[in-house]
Design an enzyme around this catalytic site. Structure first.
Site, short mmCIF file in Angstrom:
data_model
loop_
_atom_site.label_atom_id
_atom_site.label_comp_id
_atom_site.label_asym_id
_atom_site.label_seq_id
_atom_site.Cartn_x
_atom_site.Cartn_y
_atom_site.Cartn_z
N LYS A 140 0.83 -1.21 0.00
CA LYS A 140 0.00 0.00 0.00
C LYS A 140 0.86 1.26 0.00
CE LYS A 140 -3.00 2.63 3.14
NZ LYS A 140 -2.08 3.58 3.78
N ASN A 141 1.85 1.32 0.90
CA ASN A 141 2.63 2.56 1.02
C ASN A 141 3.48 2.82 -0.22
OD1 ASN A 141 1.54 3.05 3.52
ND2 ASN A 141 3.23 2.12 4.65
N ARG A 154 -4.56 10.61 2.76
CA ARG A 154 -3.26 11.06 3.23
C ARG A 154 -2.22 11.10 2.11
NH1 ARG A 154 -1.28 14.04 7.41
NH2 ARG A 154 0.95 13.77 7.46
N ASP A 157 -5.28 8.30 8.88
CA ASP A 157 -5.53 7.73 10.20
C ASP A 157 -5.45 8.79 11.29
OD1 ASP A 157 -5.96 5.09 9.48
OD2 ASP A 157 -3.83 4.63 9.44
N ASP A 193 4.35 0.73 11.76
CA ASP A 193 3.07 0.14 11.36
C ASP A 193 2.86 -1.26 11.93
OD1 ASP A 193 2.20 2.33 9.97
OD2 ASP A 193 2.84 1.62 8.01
N MET A 201 6.70 7.52 17.31
CA MET A 201 6.34 8.49 16.27
C MET A 201 4.97 9.13 16.44
SD MET A 201 8.01 6.84 12.85
CE MET A 201 9.73 6.32 12.81
#
EC number: 2.5.1.7
Length: 435
Positions: free
Chosen positions: A22-23, A97, A121, A319, A341
């Protein structure tokens, strides 16, 4: 709003193939704007965030053609720059995002861009400074309308320069790379993110005729070129999904083989799960997790409690900390999970505590998990998915729990995991989707 009804306590078995990352997909899809020629992308996951970005590109004038179940072609020859001035564009972009990475290609190829404050998110503050500071160092002029939450940038005079990023932001690095690709002169980026997804983006741009060196390190040099040509690119398997499946196998005492995992791109992910006591075997490019009832968390050499924390690559990805946390609840031993983070990412632990987990939330960034070694199994409850990664963690907890769980707001899970209920049901899970 959709929900999952999960009948827990069932052991799974079989093979599962991870989706495309996905990223990486969000970066690569934005990069199609860098050229007027056709770009073919393979292994695109069918998930909400990716599909929304493809729809947005189409609205911008990109010709999108589906070539196969996971393959698309994109031709950004005639971009509707006037569409970027519409409320429809701003509204769509703000819901995603990854839309912020449209700015780099827009500045680089078209000399300007605008975007509303991106969504995503609710996991804490996710500042945009690295992106815009990088653009400004390249010569872009930046304006932010706080009342409308609108970013507008003039990039008509981009020139290569040296920059030291204040943080190794993955999306920030990707955005600056794409802006510098067609800028005049040489750009040096120090403290650049060097995740496999950034490496993939650089390799794709180089295959299009770009000139990027230092790929895989935190020091990148980009020599601007006049134009880029088309290419074909295949996404990596999603490392977050791979880690989720490793955790799922351990929690549900299941025998699972993760196929085509690109193990050499996973960094310390396999070893981190091994430190939680999970046995896994690398078989070629597959990961085999045998069914085991017990797994014991390691301690540090001096006997102190293991700490698992996130860090920039090649450190452990943030993640997967939600997965580590839920997996530790049924291990033997104790672990401190330190999420550095994002200050809201651990706030789903109240649901696990309601299920019977022993977790002390020390502060917004740290949680101590006391593993129960399956002596007290989790119990099914009703809960709501707050974000993508927490949602999957709760799904894993529900699959391992006694009784029935209801997970609401599973659209959050759908944003990052394609057909997750169907794929896990194929392994023997009992998940029913309902509205």
């Amino acid at each position: 709003m959709a929900s999952f009804r999960v009948n827990g306590g069932t052991k799974l078995k079989g093979e599962i193939t991870p989706q495309g990352a996905k990223n990486e997909a969000l970066q690569i899809l934005c990069a199609v704007l860098l050229t007027s020629e056709e770009v073919i992308i393979n292994k695109i996951p069918n998930i909400r965030d990716v599909n929304k970005l493809i729809e947005l590109l189409s609205d911008m004038g990109v010709v999108v053609k589906k070539q196969g179940p996971e393959s698309y072609s994109f031709t950004a020859k005639n971009i509707k720059l006037d569409y970027l001035e519409t409320e429809a564009y701003l509204e769509k972009a703000s819901s995603l995002r990854g839309s912020v990475m449209l700015l780099g290609p827009l500045l680089s190829r078209f000399g300007g861009g605008r975007i509303s404050k991106p969504g995503g998110d609710k996991i804490g503050r996710r500042r945009m400074d690295t992106h815009f500071t990088g653009f400004q160092k390249l010569g872009a002029k930046f304006h932010y309308d706080a009342k409308k939450e609108l970013y507008k940038i003039d990039g008509s005079q981009l020139k290569g320069t040296y920059m030291l990023l204040d943080e190794a932001s993955v999306t920030g690095t990707a955005n600056i790379i794409m802006a510098a690709t067609l800028a005049e002169g040489k750009t040096t980026i120090y403290n650049a993110a060097c995740e496999p997804y950034i490496q993939q983006l650089c390799q794709m741009i180089n295959s299009m005729g770009g000139k990027i060196t230092g790929v895989g390190s935190n020091l990148l040099e980009i020599t601007g070129v006049k134009s880029l040509k088309g290419t074909e690119h295949t996404l990596l398997p999603d490392m977050i999904e791979i880690g989720s499946f490793i955790g799922l196998a351990a929690m549900t005492q299941s025998e699972i083989t993760i196929k085509d995992a690109k193990v050499d791109k996973l960094g310390i992910i396999p070893d981190t799960f091994r430190r939680l006591g999970i046995k896994l075997e690398i078989k070629g490019d597959d990961i085999y997790i045998p069914a085991r009832k017990h797994y014991e968390i390691e301690t540090f050499i001096d006997g102190s409690i293991l700490t698992v924390s996130d860090a920039i690559w090649p450190g452990f990805t943030p993640d997967l900390l939600s997965i580590v946390l839920v997996v530790a609840t049924q291990a033997k031993g104790t672990v401190l999970v330190h999420q550095k983070m994002f200050e809201s990412r651990l706030f789903f632990v109240d649901k696990l505590i309601d299920m019977g987990a022993q977790i002390i939330l020390c502060d917004p960034h740290r949680a101590t998990v006391i593993g129960l070694d399956r002596k007290y199994p989790l119990k099914g409850i009703r809960m709501t998915s707050p974000d993508i990664r927490a949602g999957v963690s709760l799904l894993i907890a529900a699959l391992s729990a006694e009784g029935v769980s209801i997970i609401d707001n599973v659209e959050q899970i759908d944003r990052g995991y394609q057909y997750i209920d169907q794929r896990l049901n194929a392994l023997g899970a009992d998940i029913v989707r309902f509205n």
